[in-house]
Design a protein around this motif. Structure first.
Motif, mmCIF file in Angstrom:
data_model
loop_
_atom_site.group_PDB
_atom_site.id
_atom_site.type_symbol
_atom_site.label_atom_id
_atom_site.label_comp_id
_atom_site.label_asym_id
_atom_site.label_seq_id
_atom_site.Cartn_x
_atom_site.Cartn_y
_atom_site.Cartn_z
ATOM 1 N N ILE A 38 0.852 -1.189 0.000
ATOM 2 C CA ILE A 38 0.000 0.000 0.000
ATOM 3 C C ILE A 38 0.887 1.239 0.000
ATOM 4 C CG2 ILE A 38 -2.112 -0.973 0.992
ATOM 5 C CD1 ILE A 38 -1.102 -0.347 3.729
ATOM 6 N N HIS A 39 0.325 2.342 -0.464
ATOM 7 C CA HIS A 39 1.118 3.560 -0.628
ATOM 8 C C HIS A 39 0.512 4.717 0.150
ATOM 9 C CE1 HIS A 39 2.386 1.113 -4.090
ATOM 10 N NE2 HIS A 39 3.534 1.732 -3.938
ATOM 11 N N THR A 40 1.382 5.421 0.843
ATOM 12 C CA THR A 40 0.986 6.612 1.573
ATOM 13 C C THR A 40 1.440 7.854 0.811
ATOM 14 O OG1 THR A 40 0.959 7.626 3.781
ATOM 15 C CG2 THR A 40 3.082 6.755 3.001
ATOM 16 N N SER A 41 1.175 9.015 1.362
ATOM 17 C CA SER A 41 1.376 10.287 0.658
ATOM 18 C C SER A 41 2.837 10.534 0.294
ATOM 19 C CB SER A 41 0.885 11.444 1.534
ATOM 20 O OG SER A 41 -0.440 11.235 1.941
ATOM 21 N N CYS A 42 3.028 11.274 -0.779
ATOM 22 C CA CYS A 42 4.358 11.696 -1.217
ATOM 23 C C CYS A 42 4.771 12.951 -0.444
ATOM 24 C CB CYS A 42 4.326 12.001 -2.721
ATOM 25 S SG CYS A 42 5.908 12.572 -3.375
#
Length: 467
Positions: A187-191
């Motif tokens: 899963i990916h969180t904010s840049c």
């Protein structure tokens, strides 16, 4: 397709007929053909037509000691003559692998304060290093009786490779498109790109707090009992040379500690002097459990990667070994003796010529020269970076930071123009930014020439800077 060896085709035509190129538009390549590079010396390379270029990207962030290093060729030749190859499965080993592992751990302990790093696993590329990380996270939690704790959190804009697992950890859409990626469990969180993602009036510190809060909220939504690790580049490279905002990693590490999550630091680009420090871990005072290396470990003269395993993970693996059996992971070329020999010779050059110090000295000069020349250009939104790792992000409007809406994208046009002016830069795939990561042998004179050539390329596409 039928190949007829009697045809008298150029290398360019043979390439178009026979080669599938990585990260390349097939349609464009079949029209334009390849740029064939056949020589290099220092920070410059030469193509088959005799034209010379300043390589402002060190190929792919990797030829850190520069081109034409006879010492590395000699190290490879001597080891090839002595042994050539033997595997490292089942307790087999070789002297170059052992010595390089010890050297890497000593550098991490002494130059990055990462005294928790305990063991080294070798592979061939950054992608396979991060594939190894993906598997180690699962292995570690299975061995300690936490089979639900498997999810790895990466970041939007991150680059961690292109294999199935590493490509899933990558957070750039083009590497997922039509490949059915990312895999489940990533899963990916904010840049954390303050220039682009910061809100009007939001301080850098407040932005870091918001990024940390978003990470915490993501973990709570997924379930802390299912979240196993967080992976990050100290400076996001292919994403656009995104330097972490003030206080970001300190906040992130507290969250990871709170939820019993491993911290994987991807030093594939930032390792070995790129930031003007031996490692990004030391530069930002990070506390990783696992680390990934490639590129600069041999300056790309031989395909080699490394994963370093901290004591927290190693102790679990070692304790479970009598029951679980062999650590059933590895590649044919893990611990390749030629790679070990080249890596050792490469690090000798680093130390003999103080290349890390050179990056620390020349990098700020290069950045200032770029800011002085292009910092006020109406379409240059941001110039950022550390050491010899920089990027210029282009915008249609500086006030609103509005990006250009065009195809091909504006930074690709600028990179093509730069090539015409004799300098190679990296048009990154995530943002409208051109990245610089020249060999660490880069001098002030090289910096001046590069800035002049690149500025002319920018102005040829976007018009002159207002004086």
């Amino acid at each position: 397709m039928t190949l007829d060896q009697t045809r008298n085709l150029s290398l360019e035509e043979l390439d178009k007929e026979c080669v599938l190129h990585p990260v390349t538009s097939i349609a464009d390549h079949l029209v334009k053909g390849p740029l064939i590079v056949n020589g290099g010396q220092g920070v410059r390379v030469t193509d088959t037509k005799g034209r010379q270029y300043i390589d402002g990207a060190a190929a792919l962030w990797c030829v850190n000691v520069g081109y034409g290093r006879k010492k590395l060729a000699q190290a490879a030749a001597e080891e090839m003559e002595k042994l050539g190859f033997h595997h490292t499965f089942g307790s087999n080993s070789n002297a170059p692998q052992i010595k390089l592992a010890e050297k890497l751990l000593r550098l991490l302990h002494e130059e990055a304060g990462a005294t928790q790093m305990s063991k080294v696993f070798f592979g061939c590329s950054g992608s396979d290093a991060n594939d190894t990380q993906f598997k180690l996270v699962r292995y570690y939690n299975n061995l300690r009786g936490k089979p639900l704790k498997k999810k790895i959190i990466s970041r939007i804009g991150a680059y961690h490779g292109v294999s199935a697992a590493a490509g899933s950890l990558t957070g750039i859409p083009m590497y997922h498109k039509a490949f059915d990626l990312p895999l489940d469990g990533v899963i990916h969180t904010s840049c954390p790109h303050y220039y682009r993602e910061g809100k009007p009036g939001e301080s850098e510190d407040a932005f870091s707090e918001r990024m940390a809060n978003e990470l915490e909220a993501l973990i709570q939504r997924e379930g802390p009992e299912t979240c196993a690790a967080f992976i990050a580049e100290p400076v996001m490279g292919t994403g656009g040379v995104i330097v972490p905002p003030k206080g970001y990693f300190e906040r992130v590490q507290k969250i990871l500690d709170k939820h019993d999550m491993l911290f994987i630091v991807d030093e594939v680009i930032t390792g070995f002097g790129r930031l003007g420090s031996w490692f990004g871990t030391g530069f930002f005072k990070l506390k990783p459990d696992l680390m990934s290396f490639a590129k600069g470990i041999t300056s790309a003269y031989f395909p080699l990667s490394a994963v370093t395993v901290g004591e927290r993970v190693w102790n679990v693996l070692a304790a479970a070994s009598p029951e679980i059996g062999a650590f059933a992971h590895g590649f044919t070329y893990s611990g390749h003796p030629v790679g070990g020999a080249v890596g050792l010779a490469n690090l000798e050059i680093f130390e003999e010529e103080d290349l890390v110090g050179n990056a620390a000295r020349v990098g700020p000069y290069f950045k200032k020269a770029m800011i002085d020349r292009l910092g006020k250009h109406p379409h240059v939104g941001d110039i950022r970076g550390e050491g010899l790792m920089y990027a210029l992000e282009f915008v249609e409007d500086r006030g609103t930071k509005k990006p250009f809406d065009m195809n091909p994208r504006i930074h690709r046009k600028i990179a093509a123009a730069a090539l015409d002016h004799g300098v190679m830069v990296r048009a990154v795939p995530f943002l409208d930014a051109c990245a610089f990561s020249p060999p660490l042998t880069f001098t002030r004179a090289d910096a001046d020439e590069t800035v002049d050539r690149f500025a002319k390329a920018v102005e040829s596409v976007l018009g002159p800077t207002s004086r």
